[in-house]
Design a protein around this motif. Structure first.
Motif, PDB file in Angstrom:
ATOM      1  N   SER A 195      -4.893   4.461   6.620  1.00 20.22           N
ATOM      2  CA  SER A 195      -4.359   3.741   5.462  1.00 20.22           C
ATOM      3  C   SER A 195      -4.497   2.230   5.626  1.00 20.22           C
TER       4      SER A 195
ATOM      5  N   HIS B  93       0.879  -1.181   0.000  1.00 17.53           N
ATOM      6  CA  HIS B  93       0.000   0.000   0.000  1.00 17.53           C
ATOM      7  C   HIS B  93       0.908   1.219   0.000  1.00 17.53           C
TER       8      HIS B  93
ATOM      9  N   PHE C 268      -0.959  14.554   8.650  1.00 16.01           N
ATOM     10  CA  PHE C 268      -1.089  13.085   8.625  1.00 16.01           C
ATOM     11  C   PHE C 268      -0.115  12.509   9.651  1.00 16.01           C
TER      12      PHE C 268
ATOM     13  N   TYR D  98       0.837   6.084  -6.825  1.00 20.16           N
ATOM     14  CA  TYR D  98      -0.114   5.394  -5.949  1.00 20.16           C
ATOM     15  C   TYR D  98      -0.149   3.923  -6.326  1.00 20.16           C
TER      16      TYR D  98
ATOM     17  N   HIS E  17      -7.750   0.014   5.381  1.00 22.58           N
ATOM     18  CA  HIS E  17      -8.215  -0.627   4.144  1.00 22.58           C
ATOM     19  C   HIS E  17      -7.788  -2.097   4.083  1.00 22.58           C
TER      20      HIS E  17
HETATM   21  C1  INS Z   1      -6.640   7.879   2.025  1.00 23.81           C
HETATM   22  C2  INS Z   1      -7.426   6.900   1.173  1.00 23.81           C
HETATM   23  C3  INS Z   1      -6.544   6.078   0.266  1.00 23.81           C
HETATM   24  C4  INS Z   1      -5.377   5.456   0.999  1.00 23.81           C
HETATM   25  C5  INS Z   1      -4.601   6.469   1.806  1.00 23.81           C
HETATM   26  C6  INS Z   1      -5.499   7.212   2.777  1.00 23.81           C
HETATM   27  O1  INS Z   1      -7.503   8.501   2.951  1.00 23.81           O
HETATM   28  O2  INS Z   1      -8.182   6.064   1.993  1.00 23.81           O
HETATM   29  O3  INS Z   1      -7.290   5.060  -0.360  1.00 23.81           O
HETATM   30  O4  INS Z   1      -4.516   4.835   0.073  1.00 23.81           O
HETATM   31  O5  INS Z   1      -3.557   5.827   2.479  1.00 23.81           O
HETATM   32  O6  INS Z   1      -4.762   8.168   3.479  1.00 23.81           O
END
Ligand code: INS
Length: 335
Positions: A172, A154, A163, A234, A175
């Motif tokens: 992060s 990720h 952050f 990304y 997910h």
């Molecule tokens: C974001 C989002 C993205 C993720 C990031 C996060 O809010 O959820 O999908 O990759 O790390 O900070």
């Protein structure tokens, strides 16, 4: 029937959802946009018929033209809006995380239970990604035998201001907590976080990257490289090891270009591009289900269970120990 949606929060995610609701999604329209920055809300409704810009969630929920809520504020602001929307018995799509900690997420679960039916869908959009669905099906149908391990990468190009180190887990890795639960159909039982050599690109206070190690109920092992200042682009990818094979998802694929003595393609720049199609499917599923009085995706229980993983993860970040994930008994509503 049409959902008249109040979108709360017109930041990066909120603006993306407003665009999708007013162009690609059927059965729903943007009725109101709320942002503390009223100018930002105003800009977001430009060109949308019958939409109003408001400065508070209260005004939106009490606006007679609104009958559904999409919550896209920062995670720590979700809780209060969730209660108010539940009180109205509106269909709710709440961006992840449901709330930032397990205690508050459990209270939301209890409030929904008191209501007696599910109204909250949590925005874990990866479940709606085509490759995620395909890998999920391979696992469920035991096509390659038993799933043994999951390896997740990720990577984000950079982090927005503010952050924190905890947010690597809460914003992060949340997910992956959901993805692993989705893939295995099991709860996560422990979390460990290893901090190794950090990049010099991380803002102060953030240790980046981190290596997160997890176990599920049946002993599936998973690891996550969370690397949020990776610069290059990304990337969200997974490799799954089975008894009878290996499955990889999430690599950039195409167009593959050969020109001027070079070959290659483009790296995905951000989550809007990587998961754009998944967001469309997610929001359409929410709308379709809401028009039937149901939800169309991850539940408040998923929001709570991942919040419990986050809490264990943040503790593990600090202690370096393997931390057990503690869960309350799953209420019947979510079985
Ligand atoms: C974001 C989002 C993205 C993720 C990031 C996060 O809010 O959820 O999908 O990759 O790390 O900070």
């Amino acid at each position: 029937k049409t959902l008249r949606v109040a979108v709360i929060g017109a930041g990066r995610m909120g603006a993306d959802h407003i665009k999708r609701l007013s162009t690609r999604i059927h059965g729903a329209e943007v009725a109101a946009v709320v942002d503390v920055d009223l100018a930002r809300a105003q800009a977001a409704i430009e060109g949308i018929d019958r939409a109003v810009a408001l400065a508070s969630a209260d005004e939106a929920l009490n606006n007679g033209d609104v009958n559904a809520v999409l919550i896209a504020t920062p995670g720590f602001l979700h809780e209060e809006i969730l209660y108010k929307a539940l009180e109205k018995d509106f269909p709710i799509l709440c961006e992840k995380p449901l709330t930032p900690d397990a205690g508050s997420a459990w209270k939301v679960v209890q409030a929904e239970q008191a209501l007696g039916h599910k109204r909250i869908q949590v925005g874990f959009m990866r479940r709606f990604d085509a490759e995620y669905s395909a890998l999920g099906a391979i696992i469920r149908n035991s096509e390659l035998g038993e799933l043994l391990m999951l390896h997740h990468q990720h990577r984000n190009p950079s982090t927005p201001e503010g952050f924190t180190n905890e947010m690597l887990i809460n914003d992060s890795v949340v997910h992956e907590f959901d993805a692993i639960r989705f893939f295995t159909g099991e709860e996560i039982t422990s979390v460990q976080v290893r901090l190794g050599k950090p990049t010099r690109s991380a803002p102060s206070g953030q240790h980046d990257p981190q290596h997160v190690l997890l176990e599920t109920e049946s002993g599936v092992l998973a690891d996550v490289e969370i690397y949020v200042n990776a610069k290059f682009g990304y990337q969200v990818a997974t490799q799954a090891s089975f008894e009878e094979g290996i499955v990889s998802i999430g690599s950039d694929n195409g167009p593959y270009v050969q020109t001027a003595g070079k070959w290659g393609g483009n790296v995905t720049p951000g989550f809007e591009e990587r998961f754009g199609a998944a967001y469309d499917v997610e929001v359409q599923a929410w709308v379709d289900a809401a028009l039937r009085g149901e939800i169309g995706g991850p539940t408040a229980w998923d929001g709570y269970a991942t919040a419990a993983c986050c809490e264990a993860g943040v503790e593990a970040q600090k202690s370096g120990e393997k931390v057990k994930v503690q869960l309350n008994t799953k209420p019947d509503l979510y079985k």
